[in-house]
Scaffold this active site. Structure first.
Site, short mmCIF file in Angstrom:
data_model
loop_
_atom_site.label_atom_id
_atom_site.label_comp_id
_atom_site.label_asym_id
_atom_site.label_seq_id
_atom_site.Cartn_x
_atom_site.Cartn_y
_atom_site.Cartn_z
N TYR A 69 0.84 -1.21 0.00
CA TYR A 69 0.00 0.00 0.00
C TYR A 69 0.87 1.25 0.00
O TYR A 69 1.94 1.27 0.64
CB TYR A 69 -0.86 0.05 1.26
CG TYR A 69 -2.03 -0.90 1.28
CD1 TYR A 69 -3.29 -0.50 0.85
CD2 TYR A 69 -1.87 -2.19 1.74
CE1 TYR A 69 -4.36 -1.38 0.89
CE2 TYR A 69 -2.93 -3.07 1.78
CZ TYR A 69 -4.18 -2.66 1.36
OH TYR A 69 -5.23 -3.53 1.39
N TYR A 104 -0.36 -10.08 0.49
CA TYR A 104 0.72 -9.56 1.34
C TYR A 104 0.66 -10.18 2.73
O TYR A 104 -0.41 -10.58 3.20
CB TYR A 104 0.67 -8.03 1.42
CG TYR A 104 -0.61 -7.43 1.93
CD1 TYR A 104 -0.84 -7.29 3.30
CD2 TYR A 104 -1.59 -7.00 1.06
CE1 TYR A 104 -2.03 -6.73 3.78
CE2 TYR A 104 -2.78 -6.45 1.53
CZ TYR A 104 -2.98 -6.32 2.88
OH TYR A 104 -4.14 -5.78 3.35
N ARG A 111 -2.79 -11.98 3.62
CA ARG A 111 -4.11 -11.56 3.15
C ARG A 111 -4.32 -12.01 1.72
O ARG A 111 -3.44 -11.82 0.86
CB ARG A 111 -4.27 -10.03 3.18
CG ARG A 111 -4.36 -9.31 4.50
CD ARG A 111 -5.48 -9.71 5.44
NE ARG A 111 -6.77 -10.12 4.91
CZ ARG A 111 -7.74 -9.30 4.51
NH1 ARG A 111 -7.61 -8.00 4.54
NH2 ARG A 111 -8.90 -9.77 4.08
N HIS A 156 -7.28 -8.48 -2.46
CA HIS A 156 -8.57 -7.85 -2.19
C HIS A 156 -8.54 -6.36 -2.52
O HIS A 156 -7.48 -5.74 -2.54
CB HIS A 156 -8.98 -8.05 -0.73
CG HIS A 156 -8.05 -7.39 0.25
ND1 HIS A 156 -6.88 -7.98 0.65
CD2 HIS A 156 -8.11 -6.20 0.88
CE1 HIS A 156 -6.26 -7.17 1.51
NE2 HIS A 156 -6.97 -6.08 1.66
N HIS A 191 -10.57 -2.82 -1.24
CA HIS A 191 -11.47 -2.23 -0.25
C HIS A 191 -12.48 -1.31 -0.94
O HIS A 191 -12.10 -0.52 -1.82
CB HIS A 191 -10.69 -1.39 0.76
CG HIS A 191 -9.73 -2.16 1.60
ND1 HIS A 191 -10.07 -2.65 2.84
CD2 HIS A 191 -8.44 -2.53 1.39
CE1 HIS A 191 -9.02 -3.28 3.37
NE2 HIS A 191 -8.02 -3.22 2.51
#
Lengths: 233, 191
Positions: free
Chosen positions: A104, A143, A153, A156, A158
């Site tokens: 991110y 990640y 995770r 995905h 959000h």
């Protein structure tokens, strides 16, 4: 309440219980008391409609700062509707995700994977009059996270949605079909009902796929519907 | 057509800031907004009393007349073109947030009741798999005694919903801390 219909109660098993021990961060953050049930009033059946001018390019996350992002381009499209299949028109959808390497653009993301100078991971889109939306992005990478030994995770995206009322506000995550990490993820599996959980997984859609450009995934977002009978004052 | 099935909630996670926390969404009032300016400052704490920095508070409230800027509110009260009732505030590294708004008027409640002035809050954070919903009420309001939501709460927990005056703050300033868990756990509502 001037005859307006309230919103239906949410079915048990659809939303995750706040205290979900497998997701370690809930231990100190999930309230211990059950929430106090109140009758819906104008406070809940009205709701924010943020006045944001969304530029068309905000729905294209594949380019940023003058260049093309690395990774597999994808198209994500669907509808925002309520439980009665009514379109939620002109609704704001806010989007954020990791880049193709699973990183991110955020100061607290310490994962040792490269940032992409041409990927912000942030987007916004409005639904049209039929509740339909479409955005383009890069397929996010998986990640690692610190929840448990060797925790990863699943891929995905959000999504944050303002429906028609305070009662319909929803923040969720969209997953990808066939991801082997889904079975191991405490956040995905916090949803008790298997059928409800499966609604968080987008469907590959050849019809949405743009030849020579990008695969398409369909993801509908369903918000609470109105109770069958209007509230009586 | 078969009914559509609700989409489950998932946590906002720790990395929502760049997407959701934006300066323009913190601006609830303009110079021309009608009503008494108030400031509500608070912190968000976890069950150990530690600050929750990766949290976000959203406000939804009526205008100074007690009308929501929304088509479902059909009261014959004035709408204020300079007030829309929504604000979003990211917590800082100490879990602090600061809401600058106007004091809302009273709005109707269920079955011909009148609700005391309040702000509706959604709180999102890493570790919260769904938002939690609460309200901020004001101290010394006569309508607090008959407010339906306050009266749905056990008397010994009601104080968690009522802001306190901030003696050090300028003007009409209040404090409202949010305890997700622990001895002083804030009351959250199932709406």
């Amino acid at each position: 309440m001037d005859g307006s219909a309230r919103y239906r109660r949410e079915p048990i098993g659809t939303h995750p219980p706040l205290a979900s021990p497998a997701y370690a961060s809930t231990a100190k953050r999930a309230p211990r008391f059950a929430p106090v049930r109140i009758e819906q009033s104008l406070s809940e059946i009205t709701g924010p409609r943020p006045r944001i001018a969304v530029a068309p390019e905000e729905a294209d996350l594949t380019r940023w700062e003058g260049g093309a992002a690395m990774g597999e381009r994808i198209i994500v499209a669907g509808r925002v509707l309520d439980e009665d299949n009514r379109a939620i028109a002109h609704a704001l959808i806010e989007i954020w995700q990791a880049n193709a390497a699973g990183r991110y653009r955020h100061e607290n993301d310490r994962h040792d994977a490269p940032l992409d100078p041409h990927f912000s991971g942030v987007g916004r889109v409005l639904t049209d009059a039929n509740g339909a939306y479409r955005f383009m992005t890069i397929k996010p990478g998986a990640y690692p996270w610190g929840n448990h030994h060797n925790a990863w995770r699943p891929q995905h995206i959000h999504l944050s949605v303002f429906g028609p009322a305070f009662a319909t506000r929803l923040v969720t995550q969209m997953y990808f079909p066939g991801d082997p990490l889904l079975a191991l993820d405490p956040i995905f599996n916090s949803v008790p009902d298997a059928a409800a959980r499966s609604r968080l997984v987008a469907a590959f859609d050849l019809g949405l796929t743009q030849p020579g450009y990008a695969l398409g995934y369909r993801f509908d977002i369903v918000l609470r519907g109105r109770a069958a009978t209007p509230a009586v004052n | 057509m078969a009914p559509a099935r609700l989409t489950p909630s998932q946590t906002v996670g720790p990395f929502f800031g760049p997407a959701l926390v934006r300066a323009e969404l913190e601006q609830m009032v303009e110079a021309e907004t009608r009503g008494a300016r108030i400031t509500i400052a608070g912190r968000i704490f976890d069950g150990d009393g530690a600050a929750v920095p990766d949290a976000m508070v959203e406000v939804w409230q009526a205008n100074a007349e007690g009308r929501y800027d929304h088509p479902e509110d059909r009261q014959e009260k004035l709408l204020d073109p300079h007030f829309h009732g929504f604000g979003r505030f990211g917590a800082d590294r100490d879990g602090r947030f600061r809401i600058v708004t106007i004091k809302p008027g009273a709005v109707p409640g269920p079955r011909m009741t009148l609700q005391a002035p309040h702000l509706n809050l959604s709180i999102f954070a890493r570790g919260l798999l769904n938002r939690v919903v609460t309200r901020i009420y004001f101290p010394g309001e006569p309508l607090n005694r008959t407010d339906p939501a306050l009266n749905a709460v056990p008397a010994d927990r009601r104080a968690t919903l009522i802001a306190t005056r901030d003696p050090s703050g300028a003007g009409d300033s209040y404090l409202f801390d949010i305890f997700l868990q622990g001895d002083r756990e804030t009351v959250f509502f199932d709406i």
